[in-house]
Design a protein around this motif. Structure first.
Motif, PDB file in Angstrom:
ATOM      1  N   LYS A 139      -9.292   5.394   0.661  1.00 58.20           N
ATOM      2  CA  LYS A 139      -8.154   4.563   1.076  1.00 58.20           C
ATOM      3  C   LYS A 139      -7.457   3.962  -0.135  1.00 58.20           C
ATOM      4  CE  LYS A 139      -5.424   2.412   3.906  1.00 58.20           C
ATOM      5  NZ  LYS A 139      -4.385   3.157   4.629  1.00 58.20           N
ATOM      6  N   VAL A 140      -8.246   3.527  -1.118  1.00 54.74           N
ATOM      7  CA  VAL A 140      -7.658   2.951  -2.333  1.00 54.74           C
ATOM      8  C   VAL A 140      -6.828   4.015  -3.055  1.00 54.74           C
ATOM      9  CG1 VAL A 140      -8.130   1.893  -4.576  1.00 54.74           C
ATOM     10  CG2 VAL A 140      -9.505   1.254  -2.583  1.00 54.74           C
ATOM     11  N   ALA A 141      -7.378   5.203  -3.208  1.00 55.55           N
ATOM     12  CA  ALA A 141      -6.665   6.291  -3.870  1.00 55.55           C
ATOM     13  C   ALA A 141      -5.405   6.666  -3.091  1.00 55.55           C
ATOM     14  CB  ALA A 141      -7.585   7.501  -4.015  1.00 55.55           C
ATOM     15  N   GLN A 142      -5.505   6.660  -1.768  1.00 53.48           N
ATOM     16  CA  GLN A 142      -4.350   6.965  -0.921  1.00 53.48           C
ATOM     17  C   GLN A 142      -3.223   5.952  -1.155  1.00 53.48           C
ATOM     18  OE1 GLN A 142      -5.212   7.211   3.310  1.00 53.48           O
ATOM     19  NE2 GLN A 142      -3.070   6.804   3.828  1.00 53.48           N
ATOM     20  N   LYS A 143      -3.585   4.676  -1.280  1.00 53.94           N
ATOM     21  CA  LYS A 143      -2.584   3.641  -1.508  1.00 53.94           C
ATOM     22  C   LYS A 143      -1.875   3.846  -2.840  1.00 53.94           C
ATOM     23  CE  LYS A 143      -1.346   0.531   0.285  1.00 53.94           C
ATOM     24  NZ  LYS A 143      -0.134   0.380   1.140  1.00 53.94           N
ATOM     25  N   VAL A 144      -2.621   4.266  -3.872  1.00 57.47           N
ATOM     26  CA  VAL A 144      -1.996   4.541  -5.167  1.00 57.47           C
ATOM     27  C   VAL A 144      -0.991   5.678  -5.014  1.00 57.47           C
ATOM     28  CG1 VAL A 144      -2.387   5.342  -7.531  1.00 57.47           C
ATOM     29  CG2 VAL A 144      -3.945   3.678  -6.497  1.00 57.47           C
ATOM     30  N   GLY A 145      -1.371   6.716  -4.267  1.00 62.03           N
ATOM     31  CA  GLY A 145      -0.458   7.838  -4.023  1.00 62.03           C
ATOM     32  C   GLY A 145       0.796   7.402  -3.282  1.00 62.03           C
ATOM     33  N   ILE A 151       7.759   4.478  -5.624  1.00 68.94           N
ATOM     34  CA  ILE A 151       8.478   4.134  -6.857  1.00 68.94           C
ATOM     35  C   ILE A 151       9.389   5.286  -7.287  1.00 68.94           C
ATOM     36  CG2 ILE A 151       6.756   4.913  -8.554  1.00 68.94           C
ATOM     37  CD1 ILE A 151       7.455   2.412 -10.187  1.00 68.94           C
ATOM     38  N   VAL A 152       8.952   6.513  -7.027  1.00 68.32           N
ATOM     39  CA  VAL A 152       9.801   7.666  -7.332  1.00 68.32           C
ATOM     40  C   VAL A 152      11.078   7.606  -6.491  1.00 68.32           C
ATOM     41  CG1 VAL A 152      10.001  10.175  -7.120  1.00 68.32           C
ATOM     42  CG2 VAL A 152       7.939   9.171  -8.114  1.00 68.32           C
ATOM     43  N   ILE A 153      10.941   7.275  -5.224  1.00 70.49           N
ATOM     44  CA  ILE A 153      12.104   7.163  -4.328  1.00 70.49           C
ATOM     45  C   ILE A 153      13.049   6.072  -4.820  1.00 70.49           C
ATOM     46  CG2 ILE A 153      12.833   6.516  -1.995  1.00 70.49           C
ATOM     47  CD1 ILE A 153      10.207   7.868  -1.011  1.00 70.49           C
ATOM     48  N   GLU A 154      12.488   4.910  -5.186  1.00 71.53           N
ATOM     49  CA  GLU A 154      13.334   3.801  -5.656  1.00 71.53           C
ATOM     50  C   GLU A 154      13.972   4.114  -7.001  1.00 71.53           C
ATOM     51  OE1 GLU A 154      14.470   1.356  -4.083  1.00 71.53           O
ATOM     52  OE2 GLU A 154      13.206   1.645  -2.311  1.00 71.53           O
ATOM     53  N   ALA A 155      13.332   4.961  -7.809  1.00 70.61           N
ATOM     54  CA  ALA A 155      13.887   5.305  -9.117  1.00 70.61           C
ATOM     55  C   ALA A 155      15.189   6.085  -8.978  1.00 70.61           C
ATOM     56  CB  ALA A 155      12.870   6.118  -9.920  1.00 70.61           C
ATOM     57  N   LYS A 156      15.360   6.750  -7.843  1.00 72.28           N
ATOM     58  CA  LYS A 156      16.568   7.547  -7.620  1.00 72.28           C
ATOM     59  C   LYS A 156      17.773   6.666  -7.279  1.00 72.28           C
ATOM     60  CE  LYS A 156      13.987  11.584  -6.030  1.00 72.28           C
ATOM     61  NZ  LYS A 156      14.462  12.527  -7.042  1.00 72.28           N
ATOM     62  N   LEU A 164      11.445  -2.769  -9.152  1.00 71.61           N
ATOM     63  CA  LEU A 164      10.416  -3.586  -9.786  1.00 71.61           C
ATOM     64  C   LEU A 164       9.328  -3.978  -8.791  1.00 71.61           C
ATOM     65  CD1 LEU A 164      12.485  -5.939 -12.134  1.00 71.61           C
ATOM     66  CD2 LEU A 164      11.187  -3.892 -12.734  1.00 71.61           C
ATOM     67  N   GLY A 165       9.708  -4.176  -7.543  1.00 73.11           N
ATOM     68  CA  GLY A 165       8.715  -4.481  -6.511  1.00 73.11           C
ATOM     69  C   GLY A 165       7.743  -3.331  -6.322  1.00 73.11           C
ATOM     70  N   GLU A 166       8.272  -2.112  -6.284  1.00 74.85           N
ATOM     71  CA  GLU A 166       7.414  -0.932  -6.138  1.00 74.85           C
ATOM     72  C   GLU A 166       6.579  -0.705  -7.396  1.00 74.85           C
ATOM     73  OE1 GLU A 166       6.789   0.393  -3.446  1.00 74.85           O
ATOM     74  OE2 GLU A 166       8.466  -0.274  -2.214  1.00 74.85           O
ATOM     75  N   ALA A 167       7.160  -1.008  -8.570  1.00 68.93           N
ATOM     76  CA  ALA A 167       6.415  -0.874  -9.823  1.00 68.93           C
ATOM     77  C   ALA A 167       5.223  -1.833  -9.829  1.00 68.93           C
ATOM     78  CB  ALA A 167       7.329  -1.148 -11.013  1.00 68.93           C
TER      79      ALA A 167
END
Length: 200
Positions: A139-145, A151-156, A164-167
């Motif tokens: 679950k922890v690894a899933q949350k990182v994914g 953050i990739v979506i927000e970077a666009k 910054l919130g997603e970062a």
């Protein structure tokens, strides 16, 4: 604290370090009274040799230094003060008395790591971090994914606040993952340092 004030005629050097950035802010002197007032008020106070009296940093400028912790050195004749500065420290207007810029807040990562470790070792029902550990490594690894995708979506887009919130979310969950795996951030730093050395 066991400070040997007699060793240096009643005064000991006090080195002040920013609790978040780790930068050395200034150096002053404390006597027993200054030490006691610092502990009592939570504002860093020195004994001013030029004014021959106690002097609380910021008493005229308003740029106080809020006490976080104090510790003595191995000989008991110097004090390390960790504090949060409110505004510039130096009378010249500089961030530090050594003319260094003090804008980094990355030292907070170590505080956050400590909090995460505590939530793992002393879980409570009210803690989101503890709930992640309880759900297991998958679950922890899933949350990182999930946070990495977000953050990739927000970077666009061009929304600084959302990016910054997603970062922040990604960094936090990454630190939780490291703790869940039993690894230290310093070990990651060692890999980066080693790679850099090989390229130099």
């Amino acid at each position: 604290m066991k400070i040997d004030f007699d060793k240096m005629n009643g005064l000991v050097p006090a080195i002040v370090q920013d609790a978040l950035s780790g930068k050395i802010l200034m150096q002053g002197y404390m006597n027993e009274e200054a030490l006691a007032k610092t502990q009592e008020t939570g504002k860093v106070t020195f004994f001013s040799r030029s004014k021959n009296r106690l002097w609380t940093k910021g008493e005229t400028s308003g740029n106080f230094m809020e006490l976080v912790s104090m510790s003595e050195d191995c000989d008991g004749d110097a004090i390390l003060v960790k504090a949060n500065p409110v505004g510039p420290v130096c009378h010249t207007g500089a961030d530090t008395c050594f003319a260094e810029v003090n804008s980094s807040k990355t030292g907070f990562i170590d505080q956050l790591r400590s909090i995460i470790k505590d939530r793992k070792n002393n879980p409570s029902d009210q803690s989101y971090t503890a709930s992640l550990f309880a759900k297991g490594i998958n679950k922890v690894a899933q949350k990182v994914g999930e946070e990495a995708v977000e953050i990739v979506i927000e970077a666009k887009d061009d929304n600084k606040e959302l990016f910054l919130g997603e970062a922040a979310d990604l960094l936090y969950h990454y630190l939780v993952l490291l703790e869940a795996k039993g690894y230290e951030l310093d070990e990651v730093m060692e890999v980066l340092i080693d790679r850099h050395a090989k390229k130099s």
